[in-house]
Design an enzyme around this catalytic site. Structure first.
Site, PDB file in Angstrom:
ATOM      1  N   TYR A 242      -9.169  13.914  -6.962  1.00 17.46           N
ATOM      2  CA  TYR A 242      -8.180  12.840  -8.272  1.00 17.46           C
ATOM      3  C   TYR A 242      -6.825  14.411  -9.190  1.00 17.46           C
ATOM      4  O   TYR A 242      -5.658  14.718  -9.411  1.00 17.46           O
ATOM      5  CB  TYR A 242      -9.275  12.768  -9.096  1.00 17.46           C
ATOM      6  CG  TYR A 242      -8.204  11.691 -10.675  1.00 17.46           C
ATOM      7  CD1 TYR A 242      -7.441  10.790  -9.974  1.00 17.46           C
ATOM      8  CD2 TYR A 242      -8.260  11.805 -11.959  1.00 17.46           C
ATOM      9  CE1 TYR A 242      -7.083  10.070 -10.837  1.00 17.46           C
ATOM     10  CE2 TYR A 242      -7.235  11.815 -12.598  1.00 17.46           C
ATOM     11  CZ  TYR A 242      -6.747  10.434 -11.918  1.00 17.46           C
ATOM     12  OH  TYR A 242      -6.073   9.557 -13.508  1.00 17.46           O
TER      13      TYR A 242
ATOM     14  N   ASN B 156       2.929   4.429 -10.877  1.00 21.07           N
ATOM     15  CA  ASN B 156       1.648   4.219 -11.482  1.00 21.07           C
ATOM     16  C   ASN B 156       0.580   3.774 -10.342  1.00 21.07           C
ATOM     17  O   ASN B 156      -0.957   4.601 -10.437  1.00 21.07           O
ATOM     18  CB  ASN B 156       1.751   3.294 -12.195  1.00 21.07           C
ATOM     19  CG  ASN B 156       0.209   2.766 -12.479  1.00 21.07           C
ATOM     20  OD1 ASN B 156      -0.094   3.477 -13.480  1.00 21.07           O
ATOM     21  ND2 ASN B 156       0.186   1.427 -12.232  1.00 21.07           N
TER      22      ASN B 156
ATOM     23  N   ASP C  74       1.103  -1.520   0.433  1.00 21.21           N
ATOM     24  CA  ASP C  74       0.167   0.143   0.094  1.00 21.21           C
ATOM     25  C   ASP C  74       1.072   1.522   0.444  1.00 21.21           C
ATOM     26  O   ASP C  74       1.407   1.921   1.737  1.00 21.21           O
ATOM     27  CB  ASP C  74      -0.838  -0.437   1.437  1.00 21.21           C
ATOM     28  CG  ASP C  74      -1.549   1.158   1.207  1.00 21.21           C
ATOM     29  OD1 ASP C  74      -1.446   2.276   0.770  1.00 21.21           O
ATOM     30  OD2 ASP C  74      -2.633   1.290   1.704  1.00 21.21           O
ATOM     31  N   VAL C  75       0.764   1.826  -1.125  1.00 21.38           N
ATOM     32  CA  VAL C  75       1.630   2.745  -0.980  1.00 21.38           C
ATOM     33  C   VAL C  75       1.719   4.135  -0.817  1.00 21.38           C
ATOM     34  O   VAL C  75       2.430   4.652   0.142  1.00 21.38           O
ATOM     35  CB  VAL C  75       2.036   3.275  -2.916  1.00 21.38           C
ATOM     36  CG1 VAL C  75       2.687   2.578  -3.496  1.00 21.38           C
ATOM     37  CG2 VAL C  75       0.873   4.224  -3.106  1.00 21.38           C
TER      38      VAL C  75
ATOM     39  N   LYS D  28      -3.082  15.283  -9.178  1.00 17.19           N
ATOM     40  CA  LYS D  28      -2.719  15.532 -10.465  1.00 17.19           C
ATOM     41  C   LYS D  28      -1.578  16.102 -10.799  1.00 17.19           C
ATOM     42  O   LYS D  28      -0.746  16.242 -12.141  1.00 17.19           O
ATOM     43  CB  LYS D  28      -3.569  14.552 -11.596  1.00 17.19           C
ATOM     44  CG  LYS D  28      -3.615  12.895 -12.157  1.00 17.19           C
ATOM     45  CD  LYS D  28      -3.246  12.348 -11.356  1.00 17.19           C
ATOM     46  CE  LYS D  28      -3.144  11.001 -11.070  1.00 17.19           C
ATOM     47  NZ  LYS D  28      -2.041  10.075 -11.458  1.00 17.19           N
TER      48      LYS D  28
END
Length: 276
Positions: free
Chosen positions: A181, A112, A85-86, A185
């Site tokens: 989101y 990613n 789990d990053v 980004k």
């Protein structure tokens, strides 16, 4: 350091790569492309079963074998799977420790892993917990992985490596009801620029691929219709995820003296360029 030198000749000519979010979609496609091209690949993701599915697909693509990744770890192109789990620092630390122990070096990180978060929720109704989850995965997770990669790439001999961040066309233009989101980004673009600058003196290159409507489970809703800027719902075109994988492979295999800083790969007729 000595251990890194001793095992330097053990990895393939292409090098060693870590792919996060490797259990499906873009991560799986990129991992398969790297593996087929001769890279040794470590797969990271939250679900062990999907990582194993990716590993099996990679093995079938290269030699028709069905052996699980644990059996193939002794082969030059063996696949390493690490549940990660990053957003959790301990998980990220364990991932890169496993890569260092197994391969002795790291040549490529494909950052990613990501999540869109809950869809269809107006900005004013978005729970803080939902915002935080997207930020923790998309931005903090990318930072933690890049930081761990930097540490390995600086210490190894030969020194250096490459980081490729998965951005999005949302780093250029938002969709309705996508504040978390979209913000992450845009943050990824800042991370990419900082990594590029801070990596110069260590021979660490960093680039970003901004992707629009690759055909994956995450974009399945595009085929059914998604909300547009004017409030209407419209079906959007998608592109083959293999085209993304080929682009990442090209970026990965450049010499460290060259770098694709930013590239956009998108479905040709998706409503991004222009005004819808």
């Amino acid at each position: 350091m000595d251990a890194m030198r001793k095992t330097n000749t053990a990895h393939t000519n292409r090098g060693t790569a870590v792919v996060t979010g490797a259990g499906s979609g873009i991560g799986r496609a990129v991992a398969m492309a790297l593996h087929t091209a001769g890279w040794s690949v470590a797969l990271a993701g939250r679900r062990v079963e999907t990582l194993e599915e990716t590993a099996a697909a990679m093995n079938r693509a290269t030699d028709g074998g069905e052996a699980p990744s644990e059996v193939r770890r002794n082969t030059p192109n063996g696949v390493l799977t690490v549940r990660t789990d990053v957003s959790q620092p301990a998980d990220v630390e364990a991932l890169f420790a496993a890569v260092s122990e197994r391969y002795g070096r790291l040549d490529l990180l494909f950052n990613n892993a990501g999540t869109f978060g809950p869809g269809g929720i107006a900005l004013e109704d978005l729970p803080l917990s939902a915002w935080q989850k997207v930020v923790d995965t998309n931005l903090t997770g990318a930072f933690l992985c890049a930081q761990a990669a930097f540490r390995l790439m600086k210490a190894q001999d030969p020194r250096g490596g490459r980081i490729i961040n998965n951005g999005s066309v949302s780093a250029h233009a938002p969709r309705p009801d996508s504040v978390a989101y979209t913000a992450t980004k845009h943050g990824m673009t800042g991370l990419t620029k900082s990594l590029s600058l801070d990596g110069r003196r260590h021979r660490i290159a960093c680039g970003q691929i901004d992707i629009g409507n690759a055909a994956t489970d995450m974009t399945e809703r595009m085929r059914r219709g998604v909300k547009q800027a004017n409030g209407e719902v419209a079906v959007e075109p998608v592109m083959d995820v293999a085209d993304v994988a080929r682009t990442v492979l090209h970026m990965a295999e450049l010499p460290l003296e060259a770098n694709v800083q930013f590239v956009t790969v998108m479905a040709t007729t998706m409503p991004l360029v222009g005004r819808g």
